[in-house]
Scaffold this active site. Structure first.
Site, PDB file in Angstrom:
ATOM      1  N   CYS A  18      12.817  -3.587 -16.118  1.00 56.98           N
ATOM      2  CA  CYS A  18      12.353  -4.797 -16.812  1.00 56.98           C
ATOM      3  C   CYS A  18      11.554  -4.476 -18.069  1.00 56.98           C
ATOM      4  CB  CYS A  18      11.528  -5.658 -15.871  1.00 56.98           C
ATOM      5  SG  CYS A  18      12.506  -6.251 -14.483  1.00 56.98           S
TER       6      CYS A  18
ATOM      7  N   HIS B 132       6.865 -10.541 -19.820  1.00 58.49           N
ATOM      8  CA  HIS B 132       8.066 -10.453 -18.996  1.00 58.49           C
ATOM      9  C   HIS B 132       8.083 -11.648 -18.048  1.00 58.49           C
ATOM     10  CE1 HIS B 132      11.208  -9.101 -16.476  1.00 58.49           C
ATOM     11  NE2 HIS B 132      10.433  -8.723 -15.473  1.00 58.49           N
TER      12      HIS B 132
ATOM     13  N   ASN C  58      14.275 -14.133 -13.697  1.00 60.50           N
ATOM     14  CA  ASN C  58      13.926 -12.815 -14.235  1.00 60.50           C
ATOM     15  C   ASN C  58      15.202 -12.133 -14.736  1.00 60.50           C
ATOM     16  OD1 ASN C  58      13.297 -10.120 -14.606  1.00 60.50           O
ATOM     17  ND2 ASN C  58      12.086  -9.929 -12.733  1.00 60.50           N
TER      18      ASN C  58
HETATM   19  N1  COA Z   1      12.733 -18.866   0.707  1.00 61.95           N
HETATM   20  C1  COA Z   1      11.958 -19.221   1.734  1.00 61.95           C
HETATM   21  N2  COA Z   1      11.094 -18.396   2.325  1.00 61.95           N
HETATM   22  C2  COA Z   1      11.011 -17.147   1.860  1.00 61.95           C
HETATM   23  C3  COA Z   1      11.806 -16.696   0.788  1.00 61.95           C
HETATM   24  C4  COA Z   1      12.685 -17.622   0.213  1.00 61.95           C
HETATM   25  N3  COA Z   1      13.477 -17.299  -0.830  1.00 61.95           N
HETATM   26  N4  COA Z   1      11.502 -15.416   0.540  1.00 61.95           N
HETATM   27  C5  COA Z   1      10.557 -15.056   1.424  1.00 61.95           C
HETATM   28  N5  COA Z   1      10.268 -16.097   2.231  1.00 61.95           N
HETATM   29  C6  COA Z   1       9.307 -16.160   3.305  1.00 61.95           C
HETATM   30  C7  COA Z   1       8.941 -14.801   3.851  1.00 61.95           C
HETATM   31  O1  COA Z   1       9.890 -14.393   4.824  1.00 61.95           O
HETATM   32  C8  COA Z   1       7.589 -15.041   4.438  1.00 61.95           C
HETATM   33  O2  COA Z   1       7.741 -15.649   5.689  1.00 61.95           O
HETATM   34  P1  COA Z   1       6.741 -15.255   6.912  1.00 61.95           P
HETATM   35  O3  COA Z   1       5.392 -15.655   6.425  1.00 61.95           O
HETATM   36  O4  COA Z   1       7.278 -16.050   8.022  1.00 61.95           O
HETATM   37  O5  COA Z   1       6.896 -13.768   7.065  1.00 61.95           O
HETATM   38  C9  COA Z   1       6.978 -16.083   3.522  1.00 61.95           C
HETATM   39  O6  COA Z   1       8.088 -16.686   2.825  1.00 61.95           O
HETATM   40  C10 COA Z   1       6.022 -15.519   2.505  1.00 61.95           C
HETATM   41  O7  COA Z   1       6.630 -14.392   1.905  1.00 61.95           O
HETATM   42  P2  COA Z   1       5.852 -13.476   0.907  1.00 61.95           P
HETATM   43  O8  COA Z   1       6.699 -12.293   0.584  1.00 61.95           O
HETATM   44  O9  COA Z   1       4.472 -13.261   1.421  1.00 61.95           O
HETATM   45  O10 COA Z   1       5.777 -14.455  -0.350  1.00 61.95           O
HETATM   46  P3  COA Z   1       5.049 -14.224  -1.717  1.00 61.95           P
HETATM   47  O11 COA Z   1       4.119 -15.334  -1.957  1.00 61.95           O
HETATM   48  O12 COA Z   1       4.537 -12.822  -1.856  1.00 61.95           O
HETATM   49  O13 COA Z   1       6.228 -14.404  -2.750  1.00 61.95           O
HETATM   50  C11 COA Z   1       7.723 -13.161  -4.131  1.00 61.95           C
HETATM   51  C12 COA Z   1       7.328 -13.509  -2.706  1.00 61.95           C
HETATM   52  C13 COA Z   1       8.883 -12.179  -4.083  1.00 61.95           C
HETATM   53  C14 COA Z   1       8.128 -14.426  -4.848  1.00 61.95           C
HETATM   54  C15 COA Z   1       6.505 -12.529  -4.847  1.00 61.95           C
HETATM   55  O14 COA Z   1       5.936 -11.521  -4.045  1.00 61.95           O
HETATM   56  C16 COA Z   1       6.873 -11.942  -6.168  1.00 61.95           C
HETATM   57  O15 COA Z   1       7.280 -12.618  -7.066  1.00 61.95           O
HETATM   58  N6  COA Z   1       6.684 -10.610  -6.351  1.00 61.95           N
HETATM   59  C17 COA Z   1       7.046  -9.945  -7.555  1.00 61.95           C
HETATM   60  C18 COA Z   1       8.507  -9.637  -7.538  1.00 61.95           C
HETATM   61  C19 COA Z   1       9.044  -9.339  -8.894  1.00 61.95           C
HETATM   62  O16 COA Z   1       8.665  -9.948  -9.853  1.00 61.95           O
HETATM   63  N7  COA Z   1       9.949  -8.365  -8.962  1.00 61.95           N
HETATM   64  C20 COA Z   1      10.556  -7.970 -10.167  1.00 61.95           C
HETATM   65  C21 COA Z   1       9.574  -7.273 -11.013  1.00 61.95           C
HETATM   66  S1  COA Z   1      10.268  -6.866 -12.531  1.00 61.95           S
END
Ligand code: COA
Length: 331
Positions: free
Chosen positions: A117, A258, A288
């Site tokens: 990215c 980004h 993204n």
């Molecule tokens: N739809 C519904 N529920 C979802 C889901 C989706 N698409 N993806 C995950 N969940 C669930 C998980 O299973 C978890 O359930 P649980 O509590 O029963 O275990 C719950 O939602 C919370 O998940 P969590 O991973 O804690 O959510 P979060 O608030 O951390 O958000 C991301 C997840 C991926 C959106 C966030 O961590 C993020 O954006 N991270 C950066 C990723 C990124 O930008 N990557 C590229 C970088 S260049």
């Protein structure tokens, strides 16, 4: 502050988004998710997906043609084409070579930069250094990715985040110490390689029937870890880039971060004490787009009249590697 008076200025920008729109509602049909969850956790409403039969360079080409037209630069006058991408048309040679042929840019040397990215920031820093040393005069800097090709459409933790697109900027050499790329800072931390990666398809684990069966050609990610390190790292490197350019945060007219997650962007803006009115956001429409996100947002900002002559713009990015970077550009 650098001493040389030769700087690289942005002469033009362009971008390309594939026509096919995939909404959050469409993803509800594929995985156990909801528009509400995706919107509140990420800010993304829809993304674009490149049609089958097309490659990364097809998108890059359209973005490049627009950037060259905007800059008033003939492809034959390009000295270099540098493309940030992790989804080249082929394992080798580079997508930049494919693009060079499409453009007929016969004088240019061309290569890809793999910094996920952060690819556009890395490509920009390389082109800027070559321009400042006098090695080249005109560079086409591209960020283009089709991460849809690397997604596991059954994994709700990743498939909702990414989209395809391309952005490009034409850089030119000017003898003016007061505008152009004022600073560019890059960083990596390789201890996070497996926090966000594609496990197979490289030399360590080449493609086999087994790797395909185990879905090892798709993105594997620990999203929480990425989130934490992204906010902290982008804040730090933005401050370093501003310091090197001798620019106070209050002088920044626009931040082009980004576009990974709206919560990452708002946390970053809070830490930098920059109001969201000065921050470019378009991830609601594109998700993204990896290396393409910064140049697409830069191009949109220019076309929307959000960047005027004399404005100071802060670019920053973070992604797999981990690799991250920031640049300060005066227009
Ligand atoms: N739809 C519904 N529920 C979802 C889901 C989706 N698409 N993806 C995950 N969940 C669930 C998980 O299973 C978890 O359930 P649980 O509590 O029963 O275990 C719950 O939602 C919370 O998940 P969590 O991973 O804690 O959510 P979060 O608030 O951390 O958000 C991301 C997840 C991926 C959106 C966030 O961590 C993020 O954006 N991270 C950066 C990723 C990124 O930008 N990557 C590229 C970088 S260049």
């Amino acid at each position: 502050m650098r001493q040389s008076h030769h700087r690289s200025v942005v002469l033009g920008t362009g971008s390309e988004l594939p026509a096919r729109v995939v909404t959050n509602a469409a993803l509800e049909e594929l995985v156990d998710t909801s528009d509400e969850w995706i919107t509140t956790r990420t800010g993304i409403k829809e993304r674009r997906v490149l049609e089958e039969g097309k490659g990364n360079a097809d998108m890059a080409h359209r973005a490049a043609v627009r950037a060259l037209h905007d800059a008033g630069v003939d492809p034959k006058d390009l000295d270099a084409i540098i493309m940030g991408t992790v989804t080249a048309d082929y394992p080798f040679p580079s997508s930049a070579c494919v693009l060079e042929d499409m453009l007929g840019a016969r004088k240019a040397f061309s290569f890809d930069v793999n910094a996920a990215c952060s690819g556009f920031l890395n490509a920009l820093a390389v082109a800027d250094s070559m321009i400042r040393t006098g090695m080249i005069r005109h560079a086409l800097v591209v960020g283009s990715d089709a991460l849809s090709r690397l997604l596991n459409w059954k994994d709700r933790t990743t498939c909702i985040l990414f989209g395809d697109g391309a952005g490009a900027a034409v850089l030119g050499s000017v003898n003016d110490g007061h505008r152009g790329v004022l600073s560019a800072k890059l960083r990596t931390d390789g201890s996070y390689v497996k926090t966000l990666y594609v496990p197979a398809g490289g030399s360590l684990k080449p493609a086999s029937a087994e790797t395909v069966k185990k879905n090892e050609h798709t993105i594997t990610m620990n999203g929480k870890e990425v989130f934490k390190v992204a906010v902290r790292s982008m804040e730090e490197i933005s401050r370093e880039a501003l310091d090197e350019a001798d620019i106070d945060v209050e002088q920044v007219s626009l931040v082009i971060p980004h576009q990974a997650n709206l919560r990452i962007i708002t946390a970053l803006a809070e830490r930098l004490k920059i109001p969201m009115s000065k921050v470019m956001v378009n991830l609601d429409r594109y998700g993204n787009t990896s290396a393409a996100s910064v140049p697409i947002a830069l191009d949109e900002a220019r076309r929307e009249g959000r960047i005027r002559h004399g404005d100071i713009v802060l670019l920053n990015a973070f992604g797999a590697g981990f690799a991250w970077g920031a640049a300060v550009v005066k227009f």
